[in-house]
Design an enzyme around this catalytic site. Structure first.
Site, PDB file in Angstrom:
ATOM      1  N   ASN A 150       0.803  -1.221   0.000  1.00  7.52           N
ATOM      2  CA  ASN A 150       0.000   0.000   0.000  1.00  7.52           C
ATOM      3  C   ASN A 150       0.839   1.275   0.000  1.00  7.52           C
ATOM      4  O   ASN A 150       0.363   2.333  -0.402  1.00  7.52           O
ATOM      5  CB  ASN A 150      -0.930   0.016   1.221  1.00  7.52           C
ATOM      6  CG  ASN A 150      -0.190  -0.246   2.521  1.00  7.52           C
ATOM      7  OD1 ASN A 150       0.439  -1.287   2.688  1.00  7.52           O
ATOM      8  ND2 ASN A 150      -0.267   0.692   3.444  1.00  7.52           N
ATOM      9  N   THR A 239     -25.987  -8.677  11.492  1.00  5.31           N
ATOM     10  CA  THR A 239     -26.926  -8.250  10.451  1.00  5.31           C
ATOM     11  C   THR A 239     -26.170  -7.788   9.207  1.00  5.31           C
ATOM     12  O   THR A 239     -25.201  -7.039   9.302  1.00  5.31           O
ATOM     13  CB  THR A 239     -27.810  -7.101  10.966  1.00  5.31           C
ATOM     14  OG1 THR A 239     -28.514  -7.546  12.130  1.00  5.31           O
ATOM     15  CG2 THR A 239     -28.806  -6.656   9.903  1.00  5.31           C
ATOM     16  N   CYS A 321      -3.434   3.993   8.181  1.00  2.00           N
ATOM     17  CA  CYS A 321      -3.577   3.378   9.500  1.00  2.00           C
ATOM     18  C   CYS A 321      -2.515   3.839  10.486  1.00  2.00           C
ATOM     19  O   CYS A 321      -2.686   3.711  11.689  1.00  2.00           O
ATOM     20  CB  CYS A 321      -3.512   1.855   9.366  1.00  2.00           C
ATOM     21  SG  CYS A 321      -4.820   1.160   8.350  1.00  2.00           S
TER      22      CYS A 321
END
Length: 389
Positions: A150, A239, A321
């Site tokens: 990255n 969900t 990050c």
């Protein structure tokens, strides 16, 4: 704002947004509520998205599992594999230049008894495949190597790595998050056992991603990270985020692996910056890289000083990050770059929305800003006088 930080995240594609909207406003049923029409509509949309991803990876829809993103997928795979295969072995192989999601998770597993081999990389960020194979032991349970880095864009040869893994009967997991939509490859045919990905790296929504897990004669065993309902064959409870899943499916459908135009723009940016700003170096320039990514060193100009002065340009000094971390990039350090040079390096990552006019503006602003910083820098003056390296 000129946005050149697309390896951190991307602008959502209009087609993706339009595909998502009905599942936010009209068809908002729970995809697990199959007793009524709205639930079935959501369920069908999720399965259609699963088919779109399977087509991209060249695999069966049954081999695609949804998560909240690549970081969750990394944790699911690394923790889940280690928990299930400890009776066989506790040895995992990776590199020093992996994403922090991988390295931090493996550090946690080391505290639980995992033995990690961290392969070195050369000055261009490449691993030595002979070192990889010689590192495999009888108790090795997993090889964990990203497809594309990255920060530098370096592309690892995952097809060759997969063959090494197959030959030695070791599982191979690859973080393919940055390579998706940028590298032409059939992941199923490559031989990789497990891949992880995130939608927001290819103009999809944030907060959704997944894993491809190959179906084998001896099924790959992964302990669930999130338990609850029986969603995703009980591998990942919770969900379903139907709008995001639909958006990810659309993003994979429309992604263009042919990035020739983006690469031309990247090369244009590199050529002008290196020609017009002295002591400017492209990291890993001769290596196989992502078409949209360049990591550039401006000698003796700290990125922490340069970037705030680029008020209308979005770039980064490394992974999103760890961008708040003052330490130099662990990726560049692993390549043998000095801490000083690592702290003077900036990542530019382009997208299909990047224009040459934006790059011209960026180049002009960086030129003037670098010059101002160097004019006021005693360190630069010492360097120019050959009193400092």
């Amino acid at each position: 704002m000129i946005y050149l930080d697309n390896n951190a995240t991307t602008r959502i594609d209009d087609a993706v947004l339009h595909a998502m909207l009905p599942f936010l406003r009209e068809d908002y049923g729970n995809a697990s509520s199959l007793q009524h029409r709205m639930g079935r509509t959501a369920h069908q949309a999720i399965e259609q998205a699963r088919q779109s991803l399977a087509k991209y990876f060249g695999c069966s829809p049954h081999e695609i599992y949804f998560t909240s993103g690549a970081t969750e997928s990394v944790n699911l795979v690394l923790r889940g594999i280690f928990d299930r295969y400890q009776s066989i072995g506790k040895h995992i192989i990776t590199t020093k230049s992996e994403h922090k999601a991988v390295l931090t998770t493996l550090e946690g597993l080391e505290k639980k008894g995992a033995e990690i081999t961290y392969l070195s990389v050369d000055a261009n960020g490449n691993i030595n495949l002979l070192d990889l194979e010689s590192s495999i032991r009888k108790d090795t349970i997993l090889i964990c190597l990203m497809h594309a880095n990255n920060e530098t864009g370096i592309i690892h040869p995952i097809e060759e790595i997969a063959q090494i893994a197959i030959k030695n009967q070791v599982l191979f997991f690859s973080d393919t998050t940055q390579a998706i939509g940028k590298v032409q490859i059939n992941y199923f045919s490559s031989g990789v056992d497990i891949c992880c990905f995130s939608a927001h790296k290819l103009h999809g929504p944030k907060g959704i991603g997944g894993v491809f897990i190959r179906r084998k004669s001896r099924p790959i065993q992964i302990e669930p990270l999130i338990t609850g309902g029986k969603q995703e064959k009980s591998l990942r409870g919770g969900t379903y985020n139907t709008p995001a899943i639909v958006g990810m499916g659309k993003a994979f459908e429309i992604t263009n692996k042919n990035n020739i135009e983006v690469e031309k723009l990247r090369n244009y940016l590199e050529q002008r910056l290196t020609q017009e700003i002295e002591e400017t170096i492209i990291h890993s320039q001769i290596a196989s890289r992502l078409s949209n990514t360049t990591n550039i060193l401006f000698k003796h100009v700290k990125s922490a000083e340069l970037m705030p002065k680029l008020a209308n340009i979005a770039v980064s000094s490394g992974s999103a990050c760890v961008s708040g971390d003052r330490d130099p990039s662990h990726v560049l350090l692993s390549m043998g770059i000095s801490p000083e040079d690592a702290q003077c390096s900036i990542r530019f990552s382009l997208s299909k929305y990047t224009t040459i006019e934006e790059l011209d503006s960026t180049i002009n602003e960086i030129k003037s800003t670098v010059q101002k910083i160097r004019n006021d820098s005693p360190i630069w003056q010492l360097y120019k006088a050959n009193l400092l390296t």
